[in-house]
Write a protein that holds these residues in place. Structure first.
Motif, PDB file in Angstrom:
ATOM      1  N   THR A  88      -7.124  31.961  -9.846  1.00 35.40           N
ATOM      2  CA  THR A  88      -7.733  30.691 -10.288  1.00 35.40           C
ATOM      3  C   THR A  88      -6.775  30.081 -11.408  1.00 35.40           C
ATOM      4  OG1 THR A  88      -9.914  31.588 -10.053  1.00 35.40           O
ATOM      5  CG2 THR A  88      -9.551  29.606 -11.761  1.00 35.40           C
ATOM      6  N   SER A  89      -6.102  30.947 -12.480  1.00 44.62           N
ATOM      7  CA  SER A  89      -4.969  30.582 -13.387  1.00 44.62           C
ATOM      8  C   SER A  89      -4.045  30.080 -12.544  1.00 44.62           C
ATOM      9  CB  SER A  89      -4.891  31.773 -14.104  1.00 44.62           C
ATOM     10  OG  SER A  89      -4.210  32.597 -13.392  1.00 44.62           O
ATOM     11  N   ALA A  90      -3.514  30.753 -11.628  1.00 47.68           N
ATOM     12  CA  ALA A  90      -2.124  30.403 -11.008  1.00 47.68           C
ATOM     13  C   ALA A  90      -2.569  28.826 -10.281  1.00 47.68           C
ATOM     14  CB  ALA A  90      -1.628  31.244  -9.823  1.00 47.68           C
ATOM     15  N   GLY A  91      -3.895  28.502  -9.697  1.00 42.55           N
ATOM     16  CA  GLY A  91      -4.008  27.388  -9.003  1.00 42.55           C
ATOM     17  C   GLY A  91      -3.843  26.429  -9.984  1.00 42.55           C
ATOM     18  N   LEU A  92      -4.640  26.489 -11.033  1.00 44.31           N
ATOM     19  CA  LEU A  92      -5.094  25.611 -12.159  1.00 44.31           C
ATOM     20  C   LEU A  92      -3.703  25.245 -12.924  1.00 44.31           C
ATOM     21  CD1 LEU A  92      -8.298  26.362 -13.398  1.00 44.31           C
ATOM     22  CD2 LEU A  92      -7.909  24.539 -11.777  1.00 44.31           C
ATOM     23  N   MET A  93      -2.723  26.130 -13.106  1.00 40.63           N
ATOM     24  CA  MET A  93      -1.432  26.036 -13.906  1.00 40.63           C
ATOM     25  C   MET A  93      -0.606  25.145 -12.805  1.00 40.63           C
ATOM     26  SD  MET A  93       0.590  26.265 -16.297  1.00 40.63           S
ATOM     27  CE  MET A  93      -0.269  27.680 -17.314  1.00 40.63           C
ATOM     28  N   ALA A  94      -0.522  25.355 -11.583  1.00 42.27           N
ATOM     29  CA  ALA A  94       0.255  24.604 -10.683  1.00 42.27           C
ATOM     30  C   ALA A  94      -0.302  23.076 -10.781  1.00 42.27           C
ATOM     31  CB  ALA A  94       0.051  25.124  -9.146  1.00 42.27           C
ATOM     32  N   ASP A  95      -1.490  23.121 -10.621  1.00 35.95           N
ATOM     33  CA  ASP A  95      -2.273  21.750 -10.857  1.00 35.95           C
ATOM     34  C   ASP A  95      -1.931  20.824 -12.070  1.00 35.95           C
ATOM     35  OD1 ASP A  95      -3.591  22.190  -8.309  1.00 35.95           O
ATOM     36  OD2 ASP A  95      -5.655  22.609  -9.454  1.00 35.95           O
ATOM     37  N   LEU A  96      -1.690  21.733 -13.248  1.00 35.91           N
ATOM     38  CA  LEU A  96      -1.424  20.954 -14.438  1.00 35.91           C
ATOM     39  C   LEU A  96       0.027  20.509 -14.452  1.00 35.91           C
ATOM     40  CD1 LEU A  96      -1.830  20.300 -17.438  1.00 35.91           C
ATOM     41  CD2 LEU A  96      -1.302  22.600 -17.986  1.00 35.91           C
ATOM     42  N   PRO A 119       0.703  -1.279  -0.100  1.00 35.70           N
ATOM     43  CA  PRO A 119      -0.077   0.062   0.020  1.00 35.70           C
ATOM     44  C   PRO A 119       0.889   1.226  -0.291  1.00 35.70           C
ATOM     45  CG  PRO A 119      -1.063  -1.547   1.593  1.00 35.70           C
ATOM     46  CD  PRO A 119       0.479  -2.117   1.135  1.00 35.70           C
ATOM     47  N   ALA A 120       1.968   1.393   0.591  1.00 36.19           N
ATOM     48  CA  ALA A 120       2.779   2.548   0.842  1.00 36.19           C
ATOM     49  C   ALA A 120       3.878   2.645  -0.340  1.00 36.19           C
ATOM     50  CB  ALA A 120       3.709   2.255   2.031  1.00 36.19           C
ATOM     51  N   GLU A 121       3.531   1.925  -1.361  1.00 33.54           N
ATOM     52  CA  GLU A 121       4.434   2.128  -2.543  1.00 33.54           C
ATOM     53  C   GLU A 121       4.487   3.264  -3.306  1.00 33.54           C
ATOM     54  OE1 GLU A 121       5.443  -0.672  -6.509  1.00 33.54           O
ATOM     55  OE2 GLU A 121       3.388  -1.006  -5.607  1.00 33.54           O
ATOM     56  N   VAL A 122       3.106   4.142  -3.248  1.00 33.63           N
ATOM     57  CA  VAL A 122       2.889   5.455  -3.827  1.00 33.63           C
ATOM     58  C   VAL A 122       3.275   6.591  -2.761  1.00 33.63           C
ATOM     59  CG1 VAL A 122       1.164   4.360  -5.218  1.00 33.63           C
ATOM     60  CG2 VAL A 122       0.600   5.371  -3.173  1.00 33.63           C
ATOM     61  N   PHE A 123       3.901   6.243  -1.648  1.00 30.38           N
ATOM     62  CA  PHE A 123       4.369   7.040  -0.855  1.00 30.38           C
ATOM     63  C   PHE A 123       5.282   8.260  -1.356  1.00 30.38           C
ATOM     64  CE2 PHE A 123       6.988   8.339   2.824  1.00 30.38           C
ATOM     65  CZ  PHE A 123       6.176   9.217   3.375  1.00 30.38           C
ATOM     66  N   ILE A 124       6.367   7.688  -1.880  1.00 32.52           N
ATOM     67  CA  ILE A 124       7.487   8.731  -2.342  1.00 32.52           C
ATOM     68  C   ILE A 124       7.131   9.440  -3.518  1.00 32.52           C
ATOM     69  CG2 ILE A 124       9.564   8.957  -3.192  1.00 32.52           C
ATOM     70  CD1 ILE A 124       9.536   8.192  -0.121  1.00 32.52           C
ATOM     71  N   PRO A 125       6.445   8.618  -4.419  1.00 34.57           N
ATOM     72  CA  PRO A 125       5.785   9.399  -5.796  1.00 34.57           C
ATOM     73  C   PRO A 125       4.941  10.511  -5.475  1.00 34.57           C
ATOM     74  CG  PRO A 125       5.895   6.934  -6.304  1.00 34.57           C
ATOM     75  CD  PRO A 125       6.270   7.355  -4.770  1.00 34.57           C
ATOM     76  N   ILE A 126       3.974  10.314  -4.383  1.00 39.12           N
ATOM     77  CA  ILE A 126       3.069  11.217  -3.944  1.00 39.12           C
ATOM     78  C   ILE A 126       3.785  12.512  -3.308  1.00 39.12           C
ATOM     79  CG2 ILE A 126       1.213  11.751  -2.288  1.00 39.12           C
ATOM     80  CD1 ILE A 126       0.112   9.069  -2.803  1.00 39.12           C
ATOM     81  N   LEU A 127       4.626  12.181  -2.598  1.00 44.70           N
ATOM     82  CA  LEU A 127       5.350  13.349  -1.672  1.00 44.70           C
ATOM     83  C   LEU A 127       6.193  14.018  -2.980  1.00 44.70           C
ATOM     84  CD1 LEU A 127       6.114  14.227   1.121  1.00 44.70           C
ATOM     85  CD2 LEU A 127       4.810  12.104   0.831  1.00 44.70           C
ATOM     86  N   LEU A 128       6.805  13.340  -3.931  1.00 43.09           N
ATOM     87  CA  LEU A 128       7.453  14.044  -4.969  1.00 43.09           C
ATOM     88  C   LEU A 128       6.658  15.099  -5.855  1.00 43.09           C
ATOM     89  CD1 LEU A 128       9.930  11.307  -6.235  1.00 43.09           C
ATOM     90  CD2 LEU A 128      10.863  13.287  -5.012  1.00 43.09           C
ATOM     91  N   SER A 129       5.433  14.411  -6.261  1.00 45.13           N
ATOM     92  CA  SER A 129       4.427  15.207  -6.958  1.00 45.13           C
ATOM     93  C   SER A 129       3.872  16.331  -6.296  1.00 45.13           C
ATOM     94  CB  SER A 129       3.401  14.056  -7.563  1.00 45.13           C
ATOM     95  OG  SER A 129       3.933  13.164  -8.257  1.00 45.13           O
ATOM     96  N   THR A 130       3.473  16.161  -5.198  1.00 44.05           N
ATOM     97  CA  THR A 130       2.729  17.494  -4.342  1.00 44.05           C
ATOM     98  C   THR A 130       3.801  18.288  -4.094  1.00 44.05           C
ATOM     99  OG1 THR A 130       1.333  17.655  -2.471  1.00 44.05           O
ATOM    100  CG2 THR A 130       3.155  16.302  -2.011  1.00 44.05           C
ATOM    101  N   SER A 131       5.032  18.067  -3.782  1.00 45.99           N
ATOM    102  CA  SER A 131       5.984  19.021  -3.650  1.00 45.99           C
ATOM    103  C   SER A 131       6.260  20.015  -4.741  1.00 45.99           C
ATOM    104  CB  SER A 131       7.267  18.362  -3.258  1.00 45.99           C
ATOM    105  OG  SER A 131       7.213  17.633  -1.991  1.00 45.99           O
ATOM    106  N   ILE A 132       6.182  19.376  -5.962  1.00 47.91           N
ATOM    107  CA  ILE A 132       6.247  19.997  -7.220  1.00 47.91           C
ATOM    108  C   ILE A 132       5.479  20.934  -7.623  1.00 47.91           C
ATOM    109  CG2 ILE A 132       6.361  19.694  -9.794  1.00 47.91           C
ATOM    110  CD1 ILE A 132       8.117  17.133  -9.397  1.00 47.91           C
ATOM    111  N   THR A 133       3.824  20.463  -7.130  1.00 44.56           N
ATOM    112  CA  THR A 133       2.661  21.404  -7.190  1.00 44.56           C
ATOM    113  C   THR A 133       2.905  22.590  -6.470  1.00 44.56           C
ATOM    114  OG1 THR A 133       1.448  19.357  -7.572  1.00 44.56           O
ATOM    115  CG2 THR A 133       0.312  21.242  -7.026  1.00 44.56           C
ATOM    116  N   ALA A 134       3.237  22.240  -4.961  1.00 43.63           N
ATOM    117  CA  ALA A 134       3.299  23.414  -4.412  1.00 43.63           C
ATOM    118  C   ALA A 134       4.387  24.497  -4.495  1.00 43.63           C
ATOM    119  CB  ALA A 134       3.718  22.746  -2.647  1.00 43.63           C
ATOM    120  N   LEU A 135       5.683  23.784  -4.950  1.00 41.44           N
ATOM    121  CA  LEU A 135       6.577  24.771  -5.345  1.00 41.44           C
ATOM    122  C   LEU A 135       6.348  25.627  -6.691  1.00 41.44           C
ATOM    123  CD1 LEU A 135       9.438  25.695  -4.490  1.00 41.44           C
ATOM    124  CD2 LEU A 135      10.345  23.705  -6.164  1.00 41.44           C
ATOM    125  N   SER A 136       5.603  24.815  -7.509  1.00 38.44           N
ATOM    126  CA  SER A 136       5.050  25.542  -8.780  1.00 38.44           C
ATOM    127  C   SER A 136       4.056  26.711  -8.525  1.00 38.44           C
ATOM    128  CB  SER A 136       4.457  24.771  -9.839  1.00 38.44           C
ATOM    129  OG  SER A 136       5.220  23.319 -10.250  1.00 38.44           O
TER     130      SER A 136
END
Length: 412
Positions: free
Chosen positions: A389-397, A170-187
């Motif tokens: 809105t545009s900043a939030g959606l661009m970070a999501d993308l 179940p925890a196999e996705v833990f590191i990929p999620i941390l990497l992805s969400t960090s990129i979203t926040a930083l963006s």
């Protein structure tokens, strides 16, 4: 504003698709479904507001105790230099500092129930500094966009769902999620900082940022050493322990500083504000949920995903990731909708399939962007949210794109 056109677009697209289903496919049930969807969504919005009212009253009461006890000056001393560079409009020792800090901390701990009242409290405090009350300030936009990115340290719910569906790890996705969400926040932070012409390369700012990432890296390493079956349990206990400790800290701080006889009255004073906020928020909740409801129930996402899959096949690209894209499209709109689609994907293709793992990573990569913007800005009656809105959606993308690449690297 963009949110206005997105809202209109949901209804128009739903109507067009419904007409096609009625005329071409002979689906006579589609319009009754859409009409029922509007009533159900409106009812859901009202129930959600009622459910949030208690939590809002409680947390605004707790925040008022902390405010009276002087927690703002303490946080300003510890994090003032960082906040001064990220939110230059907010003066030192301003009451907005405490709820901002606690809301971002609640995000990291995955404490959604505590996070929403704290976020609204922060917006109300920042509104007191806003020279144009109907237009979002720079500080409010930065705060709102940071929250739409959904940076969470431990994605407890995702891990629990994978465990319930029988994932081998179940925890196999833990590191990929941390990497992805960090990129979203930083963006998100960088997009807003560029628009506001903030200096992200300031030495003090970078020092704090590196310190935050060092703490996160240490925690990631620590949790990665735990047996997989204990990660969710330990993170849940730790998160709730820290949250309750904050409440106790506020009360003890009030006692130490001679404010012990005002703790209860301070709580009541803050709690009263919660009811006024939620009454004001109901129209915004209704508007967002009915638009998302008709868009979802007309199966608009199925049409979009089918077209994208066809396009990728035409260019000889692997379309496997498109099976999980409904989660990515729904996440900025509806948390419960995205969860349902993620579970459907796991059930249809297997929890350990590429689509199943990617849908899990999508769940933890970002947050309900449009819902958060509507709730936060609606709580202070702001109608012009500028580029939020545009900043939030661009970070999501950016985050969703990063999640796809990361999953291909880890699981492809």
């Amino acid at each position: 504003m963009i949110l206005n056109y997105i809202w209109i677009g949901f209804f128009l697209l739903a109507f067009i698709i419904a007409c096609v289903r009625l005329v071409v496919l002979g689906d006579t049930e589609v319009f009754p479904i859409l009409v029922n969807s509007t009533f159900e969504s409106a009812e859901t919005a009202f129930k959600l507001a009622l459910n949030l009212t208690g939590a809002m009253a409680m947390w605004l009461g707790i925040m008022k105790i902390g405010e009276k006890a002087g927690v703002v000056s303490l946080l300003a001393y510890l994090f003032g230099p960082f906040f001064k560079r990220l939110f230059p409009e907010i003066p030192a020792n301003h009451p907005a500092i405490a709820p901002i800090f606690m809301k971002l901390s609640a995000n990291l701990l995955g404490l959604d129930n505590a996070g929403t009242p704290l976020g609204i409290k922060a917006m109300k405090e920042m509104q007191s500094l806003n020279p144009t009350p109907d237009t979002a300030s720079n500080a409010q936009i930065m705060f709102a966009v940071l929250n739409t990115t959904g940076l969470t340290f431990i994605p407890v719910q995702v891990l629990l769902y994978r465990s319930q569906y029988g994932a081998a790890n179940p925890a196999e996705v833990f590191i990929p999620i941390l990497l992805s969400t960090s990129i979203t926040a930083l963006s998100g932070m960088m997009i807003v900082a560029v628009r506001q012409r903030l200096n992200l390369f300031d030495r003090v700012f970078l020092t704090y940022l590196l310190g935050i990432f060092a703490v996160l890296s240490t925690l990631i390493y620590t949790f990665s050493q735990l047996p997989q079956e204990r990660i969710s349990h330990v993170s849940g206990v730790l998160s709730n322990f820290l949250l309750f400790s904050i409440i106790i800290f506020f009360i003890v701080l009030a006692l130490v500083r001679g404010q012990g006889n005002q703790v209860f009255s301070a709580f009541i004073e803050g709690a009263k504000e919660g009811f006024d906020v939620m009454v004001q928020l109901i129209p915004y909740l209704v508007s967002v949920l009915i638009a998302v409801g008709v868009f979802r129930d007309v199966k608009a996402l199925d049409v979009i995903i089918s077209y994208l899959e066809y396009m990728f096949r035409q260019f000889s690209l692997d379309p496997e990731f498109t099976k999980a894209l409904p989660v990515a499209f729904m996440k900025p709109l509806s948390g419960s909708g995205a969860t349902g689609m993620a579970l459907d994907t796991m059930k249809a293709y297997g929890v350990d399939s590429f689509a199943g793992k990617l849908s899990s990573v999508f769940q933890g990569t970002t947050d309900t962007t449009l819902f958060i913007l509507a709730v936060y800005f609606g709580s202070v009656n702001i109608k012009k949210i500028r580029y939020a809105t545009s900043a939030g959606l661009m970070a999501d993308l950016i985050g969703i794109t990063a999640a796809i690449i990361i999953c291909y690297l880890f699981f492809g």
